[in-house]
Scaffold this active site. Sequence first.
Site, PDB file in Angstrom:
ATOM      1  N   LYS A 186      -6.826   2.070  -2.882  1.00 58.83           N
ATOM      2  CA  LYS A 186      -6.590   1.265  -1.675  1.00 58.83           C
ATOM      3  C   LYS A 186      -6.788   2.113  -0.414  1.00 58.83           C
ATOM      4  O   LYS A 186      -7.442   1.690   0.543  1.00 58.83           O
ATOM      5  CB  LYS A 186      -5.168   0.684  -1.736  1.00 58.83           C
ATOM      6  CG  LYS A 186      -4.701   0.006  -0.481  1.00 58.83           C
ATOM      7  CD  LYS A 186      -5.483  -1.262  -0.181  1.00 58.83           C
ATOM      8  CE  LYS A 186      -5.140  -1.769   1.203  1.00 58.83           C
ATOM      9  NZ  LYS A 186      -5.916  -2.943   1.580  1.00 58.83           N
ATOM     10  N   CYS A 242      -3.154  -2.239   9.022  1.00 61.50           N
ATOM     11  CA  CYS A 242      -3.554  -1.453   7.844  1.00 61.50           C
ATOM     12  C   CYS A 242      -4.359  -0.196   8.156  1.00 61.50           C
ATOM     13  O   CYS A 242      -3.929   0.897   7.815  1.00 61.50           O
ATOM     14  CB  CYS A 242      -4.311  -2.349   6.878  1.00 61.50           C
ATOM     15  SG  CYS A 242      -3.230  -3.570   6.120  1.00 61.50           S
ATOM     16  N   LEU A 253      -6.915  -7.937   0.462  1.00 62.04           N
ATOM     17  CA  LEU A 253      -7.257  -9.085   1.324  1.00 62.04           C
ATOM     18  C   LEU A 253      -7.390  -8.682   2.787  1.00 62.04           C
ATOM     19  O   LEU A 253      -6.816  -7.676   3.212  1.00 62.04           O
ATOM     20  CB  LEU A 253      -6.193 -10.186   1.181  1.00 62.04           C
ATOM     21  CG  LEU A 253      -4.755  -9.918   1.627  1.00 62.04           C
ATOM     22  CD1 LEU A 253      -4.579  -9.980   3.129  1.00 62.04           C
ATOM     23  CD2 LEU A 253      -3.843 -10.947   0.983  1.00 62.04           C
ATOM     24  N   LYS A 254      -8.188  -9.469   3.526  1.00 66.71           N
ATOM     25  CA  LYS A 254      -8.304  -9.262   4.971  1.00 66.71           C
ATOM     26  C   LYS A 254      -7.589 -10.402   5.683  1.00 66.71           C
ATOM     27  O   LYS A 254      -7.776 -11.565   5.309  1.00 66.71           O
ATOM     28  CB  LYS A 254      -9.751  -9.320   5.492  1.00 66.71           C
ATOM     29  CG  LYS A 254     -10.827  -8.776   4.664  1.00 66.71           C
ATOM     30  CD  LYS A 254     -12.169  -8.950   5.361  1.00 66.71           C
ATOM     31  CE  LYS A 254     -12.970 -10.154   4.850  1.00 66.71           C
ATOM     32  NZ  LYS A 254     -13.174 -10.213   3.422  1.00 66.71           N
ATOM     33  N   PHE A 309     -19.498  -3.760   8.383  1.00 68.85           N
ATOM     34  CA  PHE A 309     -18.697  -2.763   9.103  1.00 68.85           C
ATOM     35  C   PHE A 309     -19.550  -1.775   9.885  1.00 68.85           C
ATOM     36  O   PHE A 309     -19.237  -0.594   9.941  1.00 68.85           O
ATOM     37  CB  PHE A 309     -17.754  -2.032   8.134  1.00 68.85           C
ATOM     38  CG  PHE A 309     -16.476  -2.791   7.937  1.00 68.85           C
ATOM     39  CD1 PHE A 309     -15.326  -2.427   8.611  1.00 68.85           C
ATOM     40  CD2 PHE A 309     -16.434  -3.895   7.114  1.00 68.85           C
ATOM     41  CE1 PHE A 309     -14.158  -3.147   8.467  1.00 68.85           C
ATOM     42  CE2 PHE A 309     -15.277  -4.628   6.960  1.00 68.85           C
ATOM     43  CZ  PHE A 309     -14.140  -4.251   7.646  1.00 68.85           C
ATOM     44  N   THR A 321       0.864  -1.187   0.000  1.00 68.73           N
ATOM     45  CA  THR A 321       0.000   0.000   0.000  1.00 68.73           C
ATOM     46  C   THR A 321       0.897   1.233   0.000  1.00 68.73           C
ATOM     47  O   THR A 321       1.651   1.447   0.953  1.00 68.73           O
ATOM     48  CB  THR A 321      -0.909  -0.022   1.245  1.00 68.73           C
ATOM     49  OG1 THR A 321      -1.658  -1.240   1.215  1.00 68.73           O
ATOM     50  CG2 THR A 321      -1.835   1.165   1.276  1.00 68.73           C
ATOM     51  N   ASN A 340      -9.815   1.617   2.495  1.00 70.79           N
ATOM     52  CA  ASN A 340      -9.547   1.433   3.927  1.00 70.79           C
ATOM     53  C   ASN A 340     -10.069   2.602   4.756  1.00 70.79           C
ATOM     54  O   ASN A 340     -10.585   2.416   5.858  1.00 70.79           O
ATOM     55  CB  ASN A 340      -8.044   1.233   4.173  1.00 70.79           C
ATOM     56  CG  ASN A 340      -7.649  -0.226   4.047  1.00 70.79           C
ATOM     57  OD1 ASN A 340      -8.509  -1.077   3.792  1.00 70.79           O
ATOM     58  ND2 ASN A 340      -6.385  -0.531   4.219  1.00 70.79           N
ATOM     59  N   ARG A 390      -0.614  -5.908  15.900  1.00 72.83           N
ATOM     60  CA  ARG A 390      -0.192  -4.539  15.558  1.00 72.83           C
ATOM     61  C   ARG A 390      -1.376  -3.590  15.775  1.00 72.83           C
ATOM     62  O   ARG A 390      -2.462  -3.815  15.267  1.00 72.83           O
ATOM     63  CB  ARG A 390       0.307  -4.492  14.110  1.00 72.83           C
ATOM     64  CG  ARG A 390       1.642  -5.214  13.944  1.00 72.83           C
ATOM     65  CD  ARG A 390       2.150  -5.181  12.520  1.00 72.83           C
ATOM     66  NE  ARG A 390       1.510  -6.173  11.674  1.00 72.83           N
ATOM     67  CZ  ARG A 390       1.864  -6.419  10.412  1.00 72.83           C
ATOM     68  NH1 ARG A 390       2.840  -5.743   9.854  1.00 72.83           N
ATOM     69  NH2 ARG A 390       1.236  -7.350   9.705  1.00 72.83           N
TER      70      ARG A 390
HETATM   71  N1  NAD Z   1      -1.540  -7.302   6.219  1.00 69.28           N
HETATM   72  C1  NAD Z   1      -2.611  -7.016   5.496  1.00 69.28           C
HETATM   73  O1  NAD Z   1      -3.731  -7.461   5.807  1.00 69.28           O
HETATM   74  C2  NAD Z   1      -2.506  -6.179   4.250  1.00 69.28           C
HETATM   75  C3  NAD Z   1      -3.592  -6.136   3.350  1.00 69.28           C
HETATM   76  C4  NAD Z   1      -3.466  -5.367   2.198  1.00 69.28           C
HETATM   77  C5  NAD Z   1      -2.312  -4.640   1.953  1.00 69.28           C
HETATM   78  N2  NAD Z   1      -1.283  -4.682   2.860  1.00 69.28           N
HETATM   79  C6  NAD Z   1      -0.060  -3.923   2.538  1.00 69.28           C
HETATM   80  O2  NAD Z   1       0.913  -4.839   2.042  1.00 69.28           O
HETATM   81  C7  NAD Z   1       2.220  -4.446   2.449  1.00 69.28           C
HETATM   82  C8  NAD Z   1       2.890  -5.580   3.211  1.00 69.28           C
HETATM   83  O3  NAD Z   1       2.137  -5.817   4.395  1.00 69.28           O
HETATM   84  P1  NAD Z   1       2.352  -7.120   5.288  1.00 69.28           P
HETATM   85  O4  NAD Z   1       1.326  -7.066   6.369  1.00 69.28           O
HETATM   86  O5  NAD Z   1       2.434  -8.316   4.412  1.00 69.28           O
HETATM   87  O6  NAD Z   1       3.793  -6.793   5.908  1.00 69.28           O
HETATM   88  P2  NAD Z   1       4.746  -7.743   6.790  1.00 69.28           P
HETATM   89  O7  NAD Z   1       5.443  -6.850   7.710  1.00 69.28           O
HETATM   90  O8  NAD Z   1       3.953  -8.907   7.308  1.00 69.28           O
HETATM   91  O9  NAD Z   1       5.773  -8.326   5.720  1.00 69.28           O
HETATM   92  C9  NAD Z   1       6.710  -7.565   5.026  1.00 69.28           C
HETATM   93  C10 NAD Z   1       7.900  -8.440   4.697  1.00 69.28           C
HETATM   94  O10 NAD Z   1       8.779  -7.737   3.845  1.00 69.28           O
HETATM   95  C11 NAD Z   1      10.105  -8.092   4.182  1.00 69.28           C
HETATM   96  N3  NAD Z   1      11.045  -7.099   3.655  1.00 69.28           N
HETATM   97  C12 NAD Z   1      11.223  -5.809   4.021  1.00 69.28           C
HETATM   98  N4  NAD Z   1      12.183  -5.223   3.274  1.00 69.28           N
HETATM   99  C13 NAD Z   1      12.624  -6.161   2.408  1.00 69.28           C
HETATM  100  C14 NAD Z   1      13.612  -6.172   1.394  1.00 69.28           C
HETATM  101  N5  NAD Z   1      14.328  -5.086   1.103  1.00 69.28           N
HETATM  102  N6  NAD Z   1      13.794  -7.306   0.702  1.00 69.28           N
HETATM  103  C15 NAD Z   1      13.075  -8.409   0.980  1.00 69.28           C
HETATM  104  N7  NAD Z   1      12.118  -8.458   1.933  1.00 69.28           N
HETATM  105  C16 NAD Z   1      11.907  -7.347   2.643  1.00 69.28           C
HETATM  106  C17 NAD Z   1      10.096  -8.182   5.689  1.00 69.28           C
HETATM  107  O11 NAD Z   1      11.170  -8.943   6.188  1.00 69.28           O
HETATM  108  C18 NAD Z   1       8.734  -8.850   5.916  1.00 69.28           C
HETATM  109  O12 NAD Z   1       8.842 -10.259   5.965  1.00 69.28           O
HETATM  110  C19 NAD Z   1       2.040  -3.169   3.266  1.00 69.28           C
HETATM  111  O13 NAD Z   1       2.197  -2.054   2.429  1.00 69.28           O
HETATM  112  C20 NAD Z   1       0.598  -3.268   3.739  1.00 69.28           C
HETATM  113  O14 NAD Z   1       0.024  -2.012   3.985  1.00 69.28           O
HETATM  114  C21 NAD Z   1      -1.352  -5.452   3.985  1.00 69.28           C
END
Ligand code: NAD
Length: 434
Positions: free
Chosen positions: A205, A261, A151-152, A250, A121, A209, A330
């Site tokens: 996005k 998020c 995704l949720k 919601f 995001t 949210n 978180r």
């Molecule tokens: N968690 C959710 O439900 C969700 C839903 C939609 C969108 N998002 C978005 O997706 C993105 C990721 O979210 P997440 O919850 O999966 O994050 P997360 O923290 O669970 O995972 C991120 C991963 O990226 C890795 N990483 C960081 N820098 C790196 C690099 N340079 N090279 C390789 N790996 C690297 C970290 O080690 C970590 O494992 C965010 O922008 C978030 O806003 C999350």
Amino acid sequence: MKIAVVGTGYVGLVAGACLAENGNEVVCVDKDAAKIKALQRGKIPIYEPGLEELVRRNRTEKRLTFTTALDKAVKNSQIIFIAVGTPIGEDGSADLQHVLAVARDSAKAMNGYKVIVNKSTVPVGTAGKVREVVRRETTHPFSVVSNPEFLKQGAAIEDFMKPDRVVIGAEDPRAANLMKELYAPFTRTGAPIMLMDCASAELSKYAANAMLATRISFMNEVANVCESVGADVDQVRLAVAADRRIGPSFLFPGVGYGGSCFPKDVKAMLRFAAAEKYSFQILQSVEAVNEAQKLRLLRKLERHFGGGGLKGKRIAIWGLAFKPRTDDMREAPAVPLIQGLLAAGATVHAYDPEAIKVARGIFGSKVTYAENSYAALTGADALVIVTEWNEFREPDFAKIKKLLRNPVIFDGRNIYTPEQMRTHGFIYYSIGRK
Ligand SMILES: NC(=O)c1ccc[n+]([C@@H]2O[C@H](COP(=O)([O-])OP(=O)(O)OC[C@H]3O[C@@H](n4cnc5c(N)ncnc54)[C@H](O)[C@@H]3O)[C@@H](O)[C@H]2O)c1
């Protein structure tokens, strides 16, 4: 297709496994060597229903592999997804350092035409920044695509496999066509693939949210007014939800939204609007209401225990994760609540079906963790419900009453009814009800 997913967190791992499930050859990359090592041994670092089985199947069939070697993964792939974290930076804006680092390192490894897809995001304009970074490092042709993820957690696989819509921001047809082909198997049920410019995709996005967070804060305020005027938010909610222009999703009041998020995306949207001299007033309130709502139960506890306060009181907590079916804490409402209880001199005995390990990382030995829901109750002065896990919905109330020192329940998710609680002889506090 051959795909690299960089960042193997909630989004990257789910996306990688689901893309592999549809026959693609996927390599998931992460810089966290311990995480990759665990995944190579078949250990899933997070709790997400169905994920373990999906990963196992696709690993066995050799469509899904894990590595820390970005270079090789990029060389072997046509499409590179960036799914790294975009946490809140010091100034409240989205911190793009991980996204841009992956873009730069991917560019250095390129050996032909690649599509670089932003799944993280990211604020409007990030596709342009990624394009710039990549252009600086390579002479190979490439396209940058914005493909935000909706995704949720807790239903992530279902959401990825059967999305409501797929949003693709792409400014050149070659990349757009590749993305359409990639997502075609996920949209057979008729979900639209929405092609648009990168800025609109990026903003979609945040807007989605922000809208969901707004509904939650709005209903929390309605619930608070219900308490003041003596109305029942359950009745009000049903009446409002029956309006087809509004619908039922919601609209459940509670102890505020959390997770990785909503809080961060609301903050980031406020920030990038402000950077363009736009004051997003509704969102400012959404955030302020949510912060106050996270402490609503604490205020009720303080009022209940009155003059003597919470000092020396033993409080049982059911639910630590920010929502059910995840171990993610978180920004979870349980965190400020427990901090407040501890600061007031109470002791906390907590239970959560999945998040205890994560909670230990936050509170260490300041909190006592119970093996099961009932074990948290013994001798407690009150039970506080923070997360609506299914197993809390139909408990043995006689047993709860016997184990608690006082029959008092603070229900932050309205999972019981006031009548039911009266029948069982509890003093019962909930959100927005008499
Ligand atoms: N968690 C959710 O439900 C969700 C839903 C939609 C969108 N998002 C978005 O997706 C993105 C990721 O979210 P997440 O919850 O999966 O994050 P997360 O923290 O669970 O995972 C991120 C991963 O990226 C890795 N990483 C960081 N820098 C790196 C690099 N340079 N090279 C390789 N790996 C690297 C970290 O080690 C970590 O494992 C965010 O922008 C978030 O806003 C999350």
